[in-house]
Motif scaffolding. Structure first.
Motif, PDB file in Angstrom:
ATOM      1  N   ILE A 281       0.745  -1.046   0.060  1.00  0.00           N
ATOM      2  CA  ILE A 281       0.138   0.031  -0.077  1.00  0.00           C
ATOM      3  C   ILE A 281       0.917   1.186  -0.141  1.00  0.00           C
ATOM      4  N   ARG A 282       1.770   1.141   0.531  1.00  0.00           N
ATOM      5  CA  ARG A 282       2.993   2.550   0.703  1.00  0.00           C
ATOM      6  C   ARG A 282       3.312   2.659  -0.839  1.00  0.00           C
ATOM      7  N   VAL A 283       3.826   1.457  -1.534  1.00  0.00           N
ATOM      8  CA  VAL A 283       3.957   1.725  -2.976  1.00  0.00           C
ATOM      9  C   VAL A 283       3.047   2.347  -3.798  1.00  0.00           C
ATOM     10  N   ALA A 284       1.700   1.824  -3.560  1.00  0.00           N
ATOM     11  CA  ALA A 284       0.746   2.535  -4.122  1.00  0.00           C
ATOM     12  C   ALA A 284       0.515   4.023  -4.012  1.00  0.00           C
ATOM     13  N   GLU A 285       0.648   4.337  -2.544  1.00  0.00           N
ATOM     14  CA  GLU A 285       0.702   5.680  -2.308  1.00  0.00           C
ATOM     15  C   GLU A 285       1.885   6.327  -3.006  1.00  0.00           C
ATOM     16  N   GLU A 286       3.133   6.089  -3.020  1.00  0.00           N
ATOM     17  CA  GLU A 286       4.153   6.786  -3.285  1.00  0.00           C
ATOM     18  C   GLU A 286       4.072   6.848  -5.032  1.00  0.00           C
ATOM     19  N   MET A 287       3.523   6.007  -5.526  1.00  0.00           N
ATOM     20  CA  MET A 287       3.519   5.888  -7.165  1.00  0.00           C
ATOM     21  C   MET A 287       2.376   7.004  -7.562  1.00  0.00           C
ATOM     22  N   SER A 288       1.398   6.923  -6.696  1.00  0.00           N
ATOM     23  CA  SER A 288       0.098   7.825  -6.968  1.00  0.00           C
ATOM     24  C   SER A 288       0.572   9.270  -6.892  1.00  0.00           C
ATOM     25  N   MET A 289       1.364   9.614  -5.879  1.00  0.00           N
ATOM     26  CA  MET A 289       1.715  10.727  -5.609  1.00  0.00           C
ATOM     27  C   MET A 289       2.796  11.245  -6.559  1.00  0.00           C
ATOM     28  N   ILE A 290       3.528  10.540  -7.042  1.00  0.00           N
ATOM     29  CA  ILE A 290       4.537  10.824  -8.291  1.00  0.00           C
ATOM     30  C   ILE A 290       3.817  11.139  -9.310  1.00  0.00           C
ATOM     31  N   ASP A 291       2.764  10.191  -9.740  1.00  0.00           N
ATOM     32  CA  ASP A 291       1.940  10.410 -10.789  1.00  0.00           C
ATOM     33  C   ASP A 291       1.397  11.778 -10.909  1.00  0.00           C
ATOM     34  N   VAL A 292       0.611  12.218  -9.969  1.00  0.00           N
ATOM     35  CA  VAL A 292      -0.022  13.461  -9.651  1.00  0.00           C
ATOM     36  C   VAL A 292       0.906  14.541  -9.629  1.00  0.00           C
ATOM     37  N   ILE A 293       2.342  14.519  -9.041  1.00  0.00           N
ATOM     38  CA  ILE A 293       3.308  15.654  -8.758  1.00  0.00           C
ATOM     39  C   ILE A 293       3.774  15.796 -10.588  1.00  0.00           C
ATOM     40  N   SER A 294       3.849  14.618 -11.313  1.00  0.00           N
ATOM     41  CA  SER A 294       4.208  14.838 -12.622  1.00  0.00           C
ATOM     42  C   SER A 294       3.459  15.036 -13.548  1.00  0.00           C
ATOM     43  N   LYS A 295       2.006  15.014 -12.995  1.00  0.00           N
ATOM     44  CA  LYS A 295       0.865  15.385 -13.989  1.00  0.00           C
ATOM     45  C   LYS A 295       0.815  14.476 -15.130  1.00  0.00           C
ATOM     46  N   GLY A 296       0.739  13.029 -14.382  1.00  0.00           N
ATOM     47  CA  GLY A 296       0.584  11.819 -15.494  1.00  0.00           C
ATOM     48  C   GLY A 296       1.481  11.381 -16.249  1.00  0.00           C
ATOM     49  N   ARG A 297       2.761  11.360 -15.791  1.00  0.00           N
ATOM     50  CA  ARG A 297       3.701  11.080 -16.478  1.00  0.00           C
ATOM     51  C   ARG A 297       4.485   9.667 -16.132  1.00  0.00           C
ATOM     52  N   LEU A 298       4.033   9.222 -15.097  1.00  0.00           N
ATOM     53  CA  LEU A 298       4.497   7.909 -14.667  1.00  0.00           C
ATOM     54  C   LEU A 298       4.188   6.722 -15.513  1.00  0.00           C
TER      55      LEU A 298
END
Lengths: 261, 399
Positions: free
Chosen positions: B103-120
């Motif tokens: 779940i920590r992985v899911a949180e971190e990846m979602s944060m990165i996706d949002v910060i990068s505006k969907g570039r993950l």
């Protein structure tokens, strides 16, 4: 000589059991290590009783339930085995990993056992959290592992050209299966030491004086938690005294079993 | 074709020949924090340059090692999510079977996706054998744990209606409800890397992007065919879009052939040092099948890291291979821009096309000036030609 193999299927795992000899029931739980072969010792035991030797699921080619991952899975399986075979007055013998299984069985019920002999068993934690009580079997190069396990490591064949396919696959499967059941916490159950109080059958510990996988100091603490247990040290032997000093171990085992029929 | 710039963030000062193992047992007193500080900044600058030059970005993680300073891909990703403007951000990947908390992985990846505006671009990996020990993960149960983590992470990223319960074989949560949810809806693209046809089938069934690393034409083709089988079985159709495939190779470019080769040869030290792992951490129990372990024990060189066959059937041991061996095997593209273009085309033609080229354009001992120059030449002289060429074929023909 009159060897019989029985197979059981329990909860999706297949158990293969070799039975040989006549007389009292001796349940021998082998060391099950990839760097050891104690089957000749089991063979010698057949002169003294009906020797029952299971191969735990995962250690042979038979199927193993993918969810099995604790020594308790094997302890309950072998208690099932005792029920199914209607065994009584069993001499329970376990070495190394097999000794750990035997201890996990004995804390649940000693009803079927006349005596218990544990040979350099794994399974408990005695030191503090920074102390590695049990050698890091998966972190030591093979040569170092053998050095710690044997006084004379040449007793164990390592020349790949001289090892049969059957023996090679036994070693690879043992190395994997041992990790399945004992990877973490490493080769022990944190609660076993305090539960040893429940062992009600006469118990002796036999320990190789030069064992550097689990030392005699570890063994003495282990034994001190089993009510009334005796501790016997065997000289010129490492982790597998039943391999290196098989006569001495056989004598100790048989006389203890005779004294507690 | 997408082209990704990749570096493992190596710390080569600690790679002295007197060190038999660069992983797990190498004491970190050999890591000068000031040197590490400068290296982090340098490699981040190179990823920012990649963004400016039109590359996409790839990073990974390893543990307890001087071969890779990225011990947490999430941390570098989060920096790049803020510093870069346009590049896709590929992590390949997060070793989800080794992480205790999916779940920590899911949180971190979602944060990165949002910060990068969907570039993950979210890669999940099994992890290499020598990353088992640092995680103290049980390799016997690694794959079922991997797939359970995979399912849970995707469920967490795509559930928008409030908490759900999860009680699996390995992970337990009563109220899963991550914030934020990913920017890309319903979730970022999932990538998985593999080296075995059996896994390739499973990845194909799920329709994820499959990456393979430095396997050469014959091995890569086998994987792509296995993927196509799974892709069809999973109901995704008979034609696999080329963007489902990715391949990692090394690359060094210069206007002068000898200089381009020299650069790639320095990068190739990455592969030559890869096998330097204290025995027996390269063979955790259960990581390899019984059959594979038997074959390895019986082989003439059981300690060999990986042996590849050249297209002509000559075995090449990666830890001792020459640059020409690497080029012949299709795992290094080196020389002038023309030569590199032709080598890449020969490789991608050999495997029936490729949608994503992962380029280790920095690795081993290659310094910052050479890296930047090589990247610029690739971006201006090779990349446009590759992109024009790829517009013809968009699907993999398994036949």
């Amino acid at each position: 000589m009159g060897e019989e193999t029985v197979e059981f299927e329990v909860d999706g795992s297949k158990l293969s059991v070799a039975i040989q000899g006549h007389g009292r029931n001796i349940l021998y739980l082998s060391a099950s290590l990839w760097f050891a072969d104690d089957s000749p010792f089991a063979q010698r035991l057949t002169a003294h009783g009906r020797v029952i030797t299971p191969t735990a699921p995962g250690f042979g080619p038979g199927v193993v339930n993918r969810r099995w991952n604790q020594v308790d899975d094997l302890a309950y399986l072998y208690l099932d085995l005792i029920d199914r075979m209607k065994l009584t007055d069993v001499v329970l013998v376990g070495a190394s990993f097999g000794g750990w299984i035997a201890a996990q069985m004995a804390i649940k019920s000693c009803a079927a056992f006349s005596s218990i002999t544990l040979i350099d068993p794994l399974g408990v934690k005695v030191g503090d959290r920074f102390t590695r009580d049990i050698a890091d079997l998966y972190g030591l190069p093979d040569a170092e592992l053998r050095k710690r396990a044997y006084v004379d490591s040449t007793v164990f064949e390592t020349d790949i050209k001289k090892i049969s396919d059957d023996e090679l696959s036994r070693r690879i499967r043992s190395r994997e299966a041992l990790a399945r059941y004992g990877w973490s916490p490493f080769m022990h159950d944190p609660k076993l030491l305090s539960r040893l109080r429940r062992i009600s059958a006469p118990t002796q510990f036999i320990w190789g004086a030069q064992d550097q996988i689990v030392t005699t100091d570890y063994g003495r603490v282990y034994a001190s938690h089993v009510p009334g247990a005796t501790f016997r040290q065997v000289e010129n032997a490492g982790h597998l005294p039943q391999v290196e000093q098989s006569q001495a171990v056989l004598d100790a085992l048989v006389s203890f079993a005779d004294a507690h029929r | 074709m997408r082209i990704f710039h990749f570096s493992e963030e190596p710390y080569p000062d600690a790679w002295g020949a007197e060190r038999p193992s660069l992983r797990i047992t190498l004491p970190n007193e050999l890591c000068d924090p000031d040197v590490a500080h400068k290296l982090y900044h340098r490699y981040i600058d190179e990823w920012v340059l990649a963004d400016e030059l039109g590359f996409d970005i790839m990073l990974n993680e390893h543990h307890s090692t001087a071969t890779c300073l990225t011990s947490s891909a999430s941390l570098i990703l989060s920096i790049l999510a803020r510093l870069t403007k346009r590049a896709r951000l590929l992590v390949l990947g997060v070793p989800v079977g080794n992480r205790p908390d999916p779940i920590r992985v899911a949180e971190e990846m979602s944060m990165i996706d949002v910060i990068s505006k969907g570039r993950l671009e979210f890669g999940m990996i099994k992890g290499v054998p020598y990353d088992i020990e640092p995680a103290n993960s049980n390799a016997v149960t690694l794959m079922p744990r991997f797939w359970e983590a995979h399912d849970l992470i995707i469920k967490a990223m795509t559930t928008t209606s409030g908490p759900f319960n999860f009680e699996g074989d390995y992970f337990h949560y009563r109220n899963v409800n991550i914030w934020p949810r990913p920017y890309q809806q319903p979730r970022p693209p999932i990538w998985i890397s593999t080296a075995t046809p059996a896994n390739a089938v499973e990845i194909g069934e799920r329709g994820h992007v499959m990456a393979s690393f430095m396997g050469g034409v014959a091995e890569t083709l086998k994987l792509h065919k296995a993927y196509a089988q799974g892709y069809q079985a999973g109901g995704h159709g008979t034609r696999v879009p080329l963007d489902r495939f990715a391949y990692l190779a090394m690359s060094g470019v210069a206007l002068d052939e000898a200089e381009g080769r020299r650069r790639c040869d320095l990068i190739a030290d990455y592969l030559r040092t890869n096998a330097r792992v204290a025995d027996p951490f390269n063979k955790p129990p259960g990581y390899f099948s019984v059959d594979a372990a038997m074959r390895s024990a019986r082989s003439t060189n059981p300690a060999a890291f990986r042996t590849l066959m050249t297209p002509k059937g000559r075995p090449v041991e990666l830890s001792t291979a020459s640059l020409d061996d690497f080029i012949e095997c299709g795992i290094a593209f080196a020389g002038t821009p023309d030569q590199v273009f032709n080598q890449i085309c020969a490789f991608t033609d050999g495997i029936g096309g490729l949608g994503n080229l992962l380029l280790m354009a920095q690795g081993g001992h290659l310094g910052p000036e050479d890296t930047a120059d090589s990247m610029r030449l690739f971006a201006t002289e090779v990349m446009p030609r590759l992109r024009n060429r790829q517009e013809q074929a968009q699907f993999f023909d398994a036949a």
